[in-house]
Design an enzyme around this catalytic site. Structure first.
Site, PDB file in Angstrom:
ATOM      1  N   PHE A   1      -6.032  -9.939   3.731  1.00 51.42           N
ATOM      2  CA  PHE A   1      -5.463  -9.895   2.302  1.00 51.42           C
ATOM      3  C   PHE A   1      -6.563  -9.622   1.473  1.00 51.42           C
ATOM      4  O   PHE A   1      -7.401 -10.422   1.455  1.00 51.42           O
ATOM      5  CB  PHE A   1      -4.569 -11.232   2.186  1.00 51.42           C
ATOM      6  CG  PHE A   1      -3.540 -10.995   1.104  1.00 51.42           C
ATOM      7  CD1 PHE A   1      -2.249 -10.285   1.140  1.00 51.42           C
ATOM      8  CD2 PHE A   1      -3.996 -11.223  -0.272  1.00 51.42           C
ATOM      9  CE1 PHE A   1      -1.378 -10.165   0.131  1.00 51.42           C
ATOM     10  CE2 PHE A   1      -3.030 -10.921  -1.281  1.00 51.42           C
ATOM     11  CZ  PHE A   1      -1.758 -10.278  -0.928  1.00 51.42           C
ATOM     12  N   VAL A   2      -6.465  -8.726   0.852  1.00 51.79           N
ATOM     13  CA  VAL A   2      -7.379  -8.175  -0.280  1.00 51.79           C
ATOM     14  C   VAL A   2      -7.081  -8.237  -1.763  1.00 51.79           C
ATOM     15  O   VAL A   2      -6.063  -8.266  -1.867  1.00 51.79           O
ATOM     16  CB  VAL A   2      -8.054  -6.862  -0.004  1.00 51.79           C
ATOM     17  CG1 VAL A   2      -8.609  -6.623   1.265  1.00 51.79           C
ATOM     18  CG2 VAL A   2      -6.752  -5.888   0.076  1.00 51.79           C
TER      19      VAL A   2
ATOM     20  N   GLU B   1      -0.438   4.565  -5.213  1.00 56.07           N
ATOM     21  CA  GLU B   1      -0.456   3.300  -4.836  1.00 56.07           C
ATOM     22  C   GLU B   1      -1.670   2.467  -4.268  1.00 56.07           C
ATOM     23  O   GLU B   1      -2.878   2.984  -3.961  1.00 56.07           O
ATOM     24  CB  GLU B   1       0.508   3.102  -3.355  1.00 56.07           C
ATOM     25  CG  GLU B   1       0.673   1.815  -2.963  1.00 56.07           C
ATOM     26  CD  GLU B   1       1.703   0.891  -3.658  1.00 56.07           C
ATOM     27  OE1 GLU B   1       1.251   0.513  -4.833  1.00 56.07           O
ATOM     28  OE2 GLU B   1       2.739   0.471  -3.049  1.00 56.07           O
ATOM     29  N   ASP B   2      -1.949   0.962  -4.650  1.00 49.47           N
ATOM     30  CA  ASP B   2      -3.098   0.257  -4.521  1.00 49.47           C
ATOM     31  C   ASP B   2      -3.044   0.299  -2.949  1.00 49.47           C
ATOM     32  O   ASP B   2      -4.254   0.407  -2.407  1.00 49.47           O
ATOM     33  CB  ASP B   2      -3.065  -1.019  -5.219  1.00 49.47           C
ATOM     34  CG  ASP B   2      -1.768  -1.854  -5.084  1.00 49.47           C
ATOM     35  OD1 ASP B   2      -1.075  -1.229  -4.199  1.00 49.47           O
ATOM     36  OD2 ASP B   2      -1.489  -2.554  -5.806  1.00 49.47           O
TER      37      ASP B   2
ATOM     38  N   LYS C   1      -3.429  -0.160   5.088  1.00 48.93           N
ATOM     39  CA  LYS C   1      -3.776  -1.406   5.959  1.00 48.93           C
ATOM     40  C   LYS C   1      -2.402  -1.211   7.312  1.00 48.93           C
ATOM     41  O   LYS C   1      -1.221  -1.139   6.854  1.00 48.93           O
ATOM     42  CB  LYS C   1      -3.134  -2.469   5.090  1.00 48.93           C
ATOM     43  CG  LYS C   1      -3.724  -3.864   5.727  1.00 48.93           C
ATOM     44  CD  LYS C   1      -3.736  -5.063   4.673  1.00 48.93           C
ATOM     45  CE  LYS C   1      -2.631  -5.340   4.347  1.00 48.93           C
ATOM     46  NZ  LYS C   1      -2.594  -6.943   3.301  1.00 48.93           N
TER      47      LYS C   1
ATOM     48  N   GLY D   1      -0.390  -3.447  -9.480  1.00 51.02           N
ATOM     49  CA  GLY D   1      -1.803  -3.361  -8.789  1.00 51.02           C
ATOM     50  C   GLY D   1      -2.405  -2.002  -8.855  1.00 51.02           C
ATOM     51  O   GLY D   1      -3.758  -2.060  -8.678  1.00 51.02           O
TER      52      GLY D   1
ATOM     53  N   ASP E   1      -3.860  -8.331  -6.350  1.00 55.41           N
ATOM     54  CA  ASP E   1      -3.675  -9.817  -6.585  1.00 55.41           C
ATOM     55  C   ASP E   1      -3.323 -10.733  -5.517  1.00 55.41           C
ATOM     56  O   ASP E   1      -2.485 -10.067  -4.609  1.00 55.41           O
ATOM     57  CB  ASP E   1      -2.704 -10.031  -7.747  1.00 55.41           C
ATOM     58  CG  ASP E   1      -1.262  -9.838  -7.455  1.00 55.41           C
ATOM     59  OD1 ASP E   1      -1.041  -8.879  -6.817  1.00 55.41           O
ATOM     60  OD2 ASP E   1      -0.523 -10.648  -7.678  1.00 55.41           O
TER      61      ASP E   1
ATOM     62  N   ASP F   1       1.199  -1.454   3.184  1.00 54.39           N
ATOM     63  CA  ASP F   1       0.999  -2.637   4.227  1.00 54.39           C
ATOM     64  C   ASP F   1       2.190  -2.255   5.228  1.00 54.39           C
ATOM     65  O   ASP F   1       2.160  -1.540   6.155  1.00 54.39           O
ATOM     66  CB  ASP F   1       1.209  -3.856   3.555  1.00 54.39           C
ATOM     67  CG  ASP F   1       0.962  -5.057   4.353  1.00 54.39           C
ATOM     68  OD1 ASP F   1       0.568  -4.860   5.556  1.00 54.39           O
ATOM     69  OD2 ASP F   1       1.446  -6.419   3.970  1.00 54.39           O
TER      70      ASP F   1
HETATM   71  P1  IMP Z   1       4.227  -2.745   1.568  1.00 50.75           P
HETATM   72  O1  IMP Z   1       5.699  -2.335   0.745  1.00 50.75           O
HETATM   73  O2  IMP Z   1       4.509  -4.018   2.556  1.00 50.75           O
HETATM   74  O3  IMP Z   1       3.619  -1.591   1.842  1.00 50.75           O
HETATM   75  O4  IMP Z   1       3.518  -3.620   0.307  1.00 50.75           O
HETATM   76  C1  IMP Z   1       2.984  -2.996  -0.823  1.00 50.75           C
HETATM   77  C2  IMP Z   1       2.604  -3.797  -1.634  1.00 50.75           C
HETATM   78  O5  IMP Z   1       2.407  -4.978  -1.572  1.00 50.75           O
HETATM   79  C3  IMP Z   1       1.483  -3.463  -2.685  1.00 50.75           C
HETATM   80  O6  IMP Z   1       1.583  -2.495  -3.484  1.00 50.75           O
HETATM   81  C4  IMP Z   1       0.835  -4.591  -2.983  1.00 50.75           C
HETATM   82  O7  IMP Z   1       1.632  -5.081  -4.281  1.00 50.75           O
HETATM   83  C5  IMP Z   1       1.362  -5.697  -1.796  1.00 50.75           C
HETATM   84  N1  IMP Z   1       0.314  -5.955  -1.061  1.00 50.75           N
HETATM   85  C6  IMP Z   1      -0.004  -5.570   0.341  1.00 50.75           C
HETATM   86  N2  IMP Z   1      -0.801  -6.145   0.944  1.00 50.75           N
HETATM   87  C7  IMP Z   1      -1.833  -6.724   0.025  1.00 50.75           C
HETATM   88  C8  IMP Z   1      -2.921  -7.225   0.012  1.00 50.75           C
HETATM   89  O8  IMP Z   1      -3.776  -7.449   0.849  1.00 50.75           O
HETATM   90  N3  IMP Z   1      -3.359  -7.727  -1.207  1.00 50.75           N
HETATM   91  C9  IMP Z   1      -2.595  -7.460  -2.397  1.00 50.75           C
HETATM   92  N4  IMP Z   1      -1.438  -7.135  -2.790  1.00 50.75           N
HETATM   93  C10 IMP Z   1      -0.990  -6.527  -1.210  1.00 50.75           C
END
Ligand code: IMP
Length: 183
Positions: free
Chosen positions: A161-162, A108-109, A140, A53, A168, A112
């Site tokens: 969700f973006v 990182e993109d 987020k 991403g 993606d 979450d």
């Molecule tokens: P985390 O481990 O939950 O912090 O997730 C991080 C990863 O989840 C990011 O690198 C994204 O690939 C994916 N992700 C989380 N939220 C979104 C969203 O809103 N859109 C797209 N990808 C997301």
């Protein structure tokens, strides 16, 4: 947090709303690059992008930073093809550059739950990185499970969700220049 102007965009195939236009994103990325340039003057940090991403954000950020940098990539898997994290993080591609004794910035993109970045920070610290900071385009907060200290943050969001600008949904929408909320 920047004020969010939602513009309705509809097409036959997609239903989405623009959250941050391409111009807004590009301006913010340049500002973030300016902060990194100032903080690391005289150093040569390694920027590690979290695939997939991050690709467009990483390319724009790195080229706007006005000091020498080194780059590499890492990949973690957690989400599968949907919008809900599976909760288990596995590293499916490691960095190949030497990080021991080096200043590292993880790019990182979107953060979450925070599980992915926690796993990556632990991994790079185990490899002996001298310092490890986090640069995330979007922070987020709604579903945070592990605390993550984002040193350079582009935009803060509570939830949703973006997609677009590399982000993606089931591998779709990465190509969009704007960042959109999927409806
Ligand atoms: P985390 O481990 O939950 O912090 O997730 C991080 C990863 O989840 C990011 O690198 C994204 O690939 C994916 N992700 C989380 N939220 C979104 C969203 O809103 N859109 C797209 N990808 C997301």
């Amino acid at each position: 947090m920047l004020s969010i102007k939602l513009l309705k965009v509809e097409s036959r195939k997609l239903k989405r709303e623009i959250l941050f236009t391409s111009d807004t994103v590009q301006q913010r990325v340049r500002e973030m690059a300016g902060e990194i340039t100032a903080d690391y003057e005289g150093e040569e940090p390694i920027l590690i992008g979290v695939l997939n991403g991050v690709i467009f954000f990483f390319a724009d950020l790195v080229r706007s930073i006005a000091i020498p940098t080194k780059i590499d990539f890492i990949r973690a898997s957690s989400y599968g093809s949907g919008t809900v994290s599976k909760g288990e993080i596995s590293l499916t591609k490691d960095v190949e550059i030497q990080v021991e004794g080096e200043h590292v910035i993880i790019v990182e993109d979107i953060v979450d739950t925070g599980l992915t970045l926690n796993r990556i920070v632990d991994h790079l610290e185990e490899k002996g990185a001298k310092s490890c900071r986090i640069c995330a385009l979007i922070d987020k907060s709604e579903r945070r499970k592990k605390e993550v200290s984002v040193d350079y943050c582009g935009f803060k969001l509570e939830g949703g969700f973006v997609v677009g600008y590399g982000l993606d949904y089931g591998e779709r929408y990465r190509y969009l220049s704007d960042i959109c909320v999927l409806k």
